[in-house]
Design a protein around this motif. Structure first.
Motif, PDB file in Angstrom:
ATOM      1  N   PHE A 242       0.861  -1.187   0.000  1.00  0.00           N
ATOM      2  CA  PHE A 242       0.000   0.000   0.000  1.00  0.00           C
ATOM      3  C   PHE A 242       0.892   1.229   0.000  1.00  0.00           C
ATOM      4  O   PHE A 242       2.041   1.165   0.467  1.00  0.00           O
ATOM      5  CB  PHE A 242      -0.983   0.007   1.180  1.00  0.00           C
ATOM      6  N   PRO A 243       0.415   2.335  -0.545  1.00  0.00           N
ATOM      7  CA  PRO A 243       1.261   3.535  -0.619  1.00  0.00           C
ATOM      8  C   PRO A 243       1.702   3.959   0.782  1.00  0.00           C
ATOM      9  O   PRO A 243       0.939   3.809   1.736  1.00  0.00           O
ATOM     10  CB  PRO A 243       0.343   4.593  -1.236  1.00  0.00           C
TER      11      PRO A 243
ATOM     12  N   MET B  93       1.513  -0.065  -8.500  1.00  0.00           N
ATOM     13  CA  MET B  93       1.332  -0.862  -7.276  1.00  0.00           C
ATOM     14  C   MET B  93       1.322  -2.356  -7.578  1.00  0.00           C
ATOM     15  O   MET B  93       1.863  -3.157  -6.823  1.00  0.00           O
ATOM     16  CB  MET B  93       0.035  -0.467  -6.559  1.00  0.00           C
ATOM     17  N   SER B  94       0.698  -2.729  -8.703  1.00  0.00           N
ATOM     18  CA  SER B  94       0.639  -4.165  -9.021  1.00  0.00           C
ATOM     19  C   SER B  94       1.997  -4.671  -9.502  1.00  0.00           C
ATOM     20  O   SER B  94       2.378  -5.805  -9.197  1.00  0.00           O
ATOM     21  CB  SER B  94      -0.474  -4.454 -10.030  1.00  0.00           C
ATOM     22  N   LEU B  95       2.760  -3.835 -10.232  1.00  0.00           N
ATOM     23  CA  LEU B  95       4.140  -4.210 -10.591  1.00  0.00           C
ATOM     24  C   LEU B  95       4.959  -4.439  -9.314  1.00  0.00           C
ATOM     25  O   LEU B  95       5.709  -5.415  -9.205  1.00  0.00           O
ATOM     26  CB  LEU B  95       4.795  -3.103 -11.441  1.00  0.00           C
ATOM     27  N   THR B  96       4.784  -3.541  -8.355  1.00  0.00           N
ATOM     28  CA  THR B  96       5.533  -3.641  -7.095  1.00  0.00           C
ATOM     29  C   THR B  96       5.206  -4.934  -6.353  1.00  0.00           C
ATOM     30  O   THR B  96       6.103  -5.673  -5.943  1.00  0.00           O
ATOM     31  CB  THR B  96       5.210  -2.426  -6.185  1.00  0.00           C
ATOM     32  N   VAL B  97       3.928  -5.223  -6.204  1.00  0.00           N
ATOM     33  CA  VAL B  97       3.553  -6.358  -5.354  1.00  0.00           C
ATOM     34  C   VAL B  97       3.874  -7.694  -6.026  1.00  0.00           C
ATOM     35  O   VAL B  97       4.273  -8.654  -5.362  1.00  0.00           O
ATOM     36  CB  VAL B  97       2.065  -6.258  -4.901  1.00  0.00           C
TER      37      VAL B  97
ATOM     38  N   ALA C  88      -6.070   2.726  -0.807  1.00  0.00           N
ATOM     39  CA  ALA C  88      -5.336   2.225  -1.973  1.00  0.00           C
ATOM     40  C   ALA C  88      -4.424   1.083  -1.557  1.00  0.00           C
ATOM     41  O   ALA C  88      -3.808   1.136  -0.490  1.00  0.00           O
ATOM     42  CB  ALA C  88      -4.500   3.338  -2.604  1.00  0.00           C
ATOM     43  N   ALA C  89      -4.347   0.058  -2.403  1.00  0.00           N
ATOM     44  CA  ALA C  89      -3.451  -1.075  -2.135  1.00  0.00           C
ATOM     45  C   ALA C  89      -3.414  -2.013  -3.323  1.00  0.00           C
ATOM     46  O   ALA C  89      -4.265  -1.943  -4.223  1.00  0.00           O
ATOM     47  CB  ALA C  89      -3.909  -1.850  -0.900  1.00  0.00           C
ATOM     48  N   ALA C  90      -2.400  -2.874  -3.334  1.00  0.00           N
ATOM     49  CA  ALA C  90      -2.340  -3.987  -4.281  1.00  0.00           C
ATOM     50  C   ALA C  90      -1.924  -5.232  -3.501  1.00  0.00           C
ATOM     51  O   ALA C  90      -1.052  -5.169  -2.638  1.00  0.00           O
ATOM     52  CB  ALA C  90      -1.348  -3.700  -5.398  1.00  0.00           C
ATOM     53  N   ILE C  91      -2.589  -6.334  -3.814  1.00  0.00           N
ATOM     54  CA  ILE C  91      -2.323  -7.601  -3.121  1.00  0.00           C
ATOM     55  C   ILE C  91      -2.073  -8.678  -4.172  1.00  0.00           C
ATOM     56  O   ILE C  91      -2.742  -8.699  -5.216  1.00  0.00           O
ATOM     57  CB  ILE C  91      -3.524  -7.972  -2.221  1.00  0.00           C
TER      58      ILE C  91
END
Lengths: 464, 464
Positions: free
Chosen positions: B14-15, B56-60, B162-165
């Motif tokens: 998450f940011p 965010m999705s690239l990061t996770v 905001a978040a990506a999982i």
């Protein structure tokens, strides 16, 4: 575990309103044959102000359930593939739930799948996997592909089209998946995309999109052949399938793509390539991948080699895509329906290999096997229910000027609120849903033209 | 056939930028406690101009692959759930394909699934079904939920987040699906939707959305209990699961929803309801469904009855949703991660029931069972990898004024082209992807902050 899972029933809907490509050529001041021979297209369907992807999908789902006598309670999963965005959050699937409300069936899994023209294939795979999974509850899956393909004025405009297709999924299917025979190719590309959110029109790089498509054909065919060789212990060539069905933005690209398969067969010295063909393709044996996509000489030579195969294995799939145009997610399945329409009496025991492509990009090549099936899910009954000839013949041709006028109105209506449509359903067949109003809160209202041509029922915008 | 299919590994991003709800209350001139007690929220994360759902999705995804030591070639399916539309045609999944390009793995099925906050659950079901299907090729599935929830100024604004999982899917999972225990409720509603295509903000009817959510809780619980009773041959009540995990637009709704389950248990005279509770709920036994959704007295009484159950079975799931806010598709799984974070050492052998909701509307209640699992896919290692405490503690609080300023900039940037960002990644953790530029053709460029805090690699916008 469920066996021979696949497509048990099909229906197709396309708008009755269309424009002839020959007339459009003349109107656009294009050289004669540019759309009809250059693109290989005959005619193009389009939505007028009373139709959209939601109304078309309501029409095709209610038609399939009725014509095959399916109780709506027997649907356990419903998935939609589409790239025509009317709402960025609320799925088209939720609009279709209105058709299941009266029978009290709300326990229906699935939402919308999206990546350009590939979403319908994703939805199809998801439904088939569900029937084969532990979570299957014995009911049917239902896949809906629905799209309206429209382009800004310019060279891409004649590559539009519109349709909705419904595929009923279950075990013991007349059209069964050979699930192990599947090759995908997915990558990051900007060949065709829709970043201008307020506009219905895409951003298209025509040349890049064609190259991406052909590269995906090659990569998927390679993966597909590897899987075939792994499971069948022998080499695969175009001789090993009776039909090849392609996503069809325009017919010329299908011709080029099928020729690529022959060129791939040549490169791996497959049995499909005889000595004469070998000689014709020999000059291109050492081209790099990039060179091979750019070479007009290779294109000509491989299409020449492919011609007899194309006439037998591809031509029977081209009817609807040439007559209706690019239907995005529905395009591949409209080609497949053309095959069932043309060849249903001889398909039993045969194999069709399908190639699905969505810009951006996602692509899969996969295999289906036919058997005659039992009524109402027999190939012959499916062909009868779909009534392709009748639907094509009962269309209304618009003059190009009227088509352009319609596009102008649709540009204003896209993303708009607070308007009522003409509610003119005189051109629509009985049983067709149509848009009547979008209110100040953007809520959309539809009605259904009944069997006598009158409005059967207004549908409420909000289920509550 | 693969057995005990489910979630084998998890990561969350998450940011690092957030605003305290208490500070926002004061800034907005809201009554004290309106956001913190009324909504039950503590803090809210948000993307600044260098982050979006793609970064965010690239990061996770890159983080999950690295931290669990997964070879990118071992991924055979990748699906994304999101309702944050940056492009109406090109899927977020195709952006993620960049992470698989260097190892040459392009044979990865799956696209994006969409219906409001439910898309991640659809993607999860699709991946699990794939592993259980004939088309499974032995590789892992990967599910990504990524969203940025932002609202126009007004009462809904504090319900952002905001978040990506990322969830890795495979057989012999420490978190396995009980696939037969599943109940869905899907219907046509306009409770929350995004018809204004040029704006990132939704149209929300807060009161209707809450009622739709609670009605879906009831309907799904009813379907879920029917399935349980069919397969387990006994009645289901809240006593039969150790934890209940809810999609969490704001914590107050989770409290209300769980209390509805107790009210449902009471209506069917389930063993979870003791004599004291029966007396408290007796006055509401004859309310109609509609009356029961409107009754504040029932809400109070059922929350009182539910309190001890809530503290034991729900409270451990609330950490991240209260701290990060509504993460749309990621919200339910952030609640689930909170549970794994808090209770990983005691979860083996226990059952969690999850409720996923997406406006429009689609909802499912389903069941997962835990076992300790083997490293690196053990519950304890999953908790270690996710580092929830560290991620929460290393955040940077923005003053409400700076948050509002960021929202204004993001409004201008949404759907825009031809700009470069500040490229300021000083607040981001090493390994985080960030947006650097959107060019005149709307093509998006990202870079990755490397381990030393410098730019590791610029990513090309176009794979070709």
């Amino acid at each position: 575990m469920a066996k021979n899972v696949g497509i048990v029933a099909i229906d197709i809907y396309f708008p009755p309103t269309c424009v002839q490509q020959e007339a459009l050529e003349a109107h656009d001041g294009a050289s004669k044959g540019k759309y009809t021979i250059g693109l290989g297209q005959d005619c193009m369907a389009f939505c007028t102000e009373v139709e959209d992807v939601i109304s078309m999908s309501l029409t095709v789902v209610s038609s399939l359930l009725e014509k095959y006598g399916i109780d709506p309670k027997q649907i356990g999963r419903l998935e939609v593939g589409s790239e025509t965005v009317i709402d960025k959050s609320k799925s088209i699937k939720t609009f279709l739930m209105q058709l299941f409300e009266t029978c009290g069936n709300s326990d229906i899994e699935g939402v919308d799948s999206s990546n350009a023209c590939y979403g319908g294939t994703a939805a199809l795979f998801n439904c088939v996997n569900w029937v084969e999974s532990n979570s299957w509850d014995g009911r049917y899956g239902l896949v809906v592909c629905t799209d309206s393909a429209v382009y800004a004025e310019g060279p891409a405009r004649p590559t539009g089209g519109a349709a909705a297709i419904a595929l009923l999924i279950g075990p013991d299917a007349p059209i069964a998946f050979e699930s192990k025979l599947r090759g995908s190719h997915m990558a990051h590309a900007y060949d065709f995309y829709k970043p201008n959110l307020a506009s219905e029109y895409p951003v298209v790089d025509g040349k890049l999109s064609q190259t991406c498509y052909l590269m995906a054909v090659d990569a998927c065919y390679k993966h597909f052949c590897q899987k075939y060789e792994k499971f069948e212990k022998q080499q695969f060539s175009v001789a090993d399938a009776d039909y090849f069905v392609f996503h069809s933005p325009y017919n010329k690209l299908v011709q080029k793509s099928f020729a690529r398969l022959l060129f791939n067969d040549f490169l791996k010295d497959a049995s499909s390539i005889d000595e004469t063909s070998k000689e014709k393709l020999a000059p291109f044996a050492n081209l790099t991948g990039d060179e091979s996509y750019q070479s007009r000489d290779l294109e000509k030579a491989s299409q020449q080699v492919a011609k007899p195969f194309y006439d037998a294995k591809v031509q029977p799939t081209t009817l609807i895509p040439k007559q209706v145009g690019n239907m995005y997610t529905a395009s591949l399945y409209a080609a497949f329906i053309s095959l069932v329409h043309n060849k249903h009496s001889s398909l039993a025991g045969q194999r069709a290999v399908l190639f699905s492509y969505g810009s951006g990009l996602t692509a899969t090549m996969f295999s289906l096997k036919f058997n005659e099936g039992k009524s109402p899910f027999s190939l012959s009954n499916i062909a009868t229910v779909m009534s392709v000839d009748k639907k094509l013949k009962s269309r209304h041709e618009f003059a190009p000027e009227k088509f352009v006028e319609t596009m102008h109105l649709m540009e204003k209506r896209y993303g708009a609120k607070d308007f009522v449509t003409s509610k003119d359903c005189s051109l629509l067949a009985p049983g067709t849903y149509y848009l009547t109003e979008v209110d100040t809160m953007y809520r959309r209202f539809y009605a259904k033209k009944d069997k006598d041509g009158a409005i059967e029922n207004g549908m409420v915008a909000n289920g509550h």
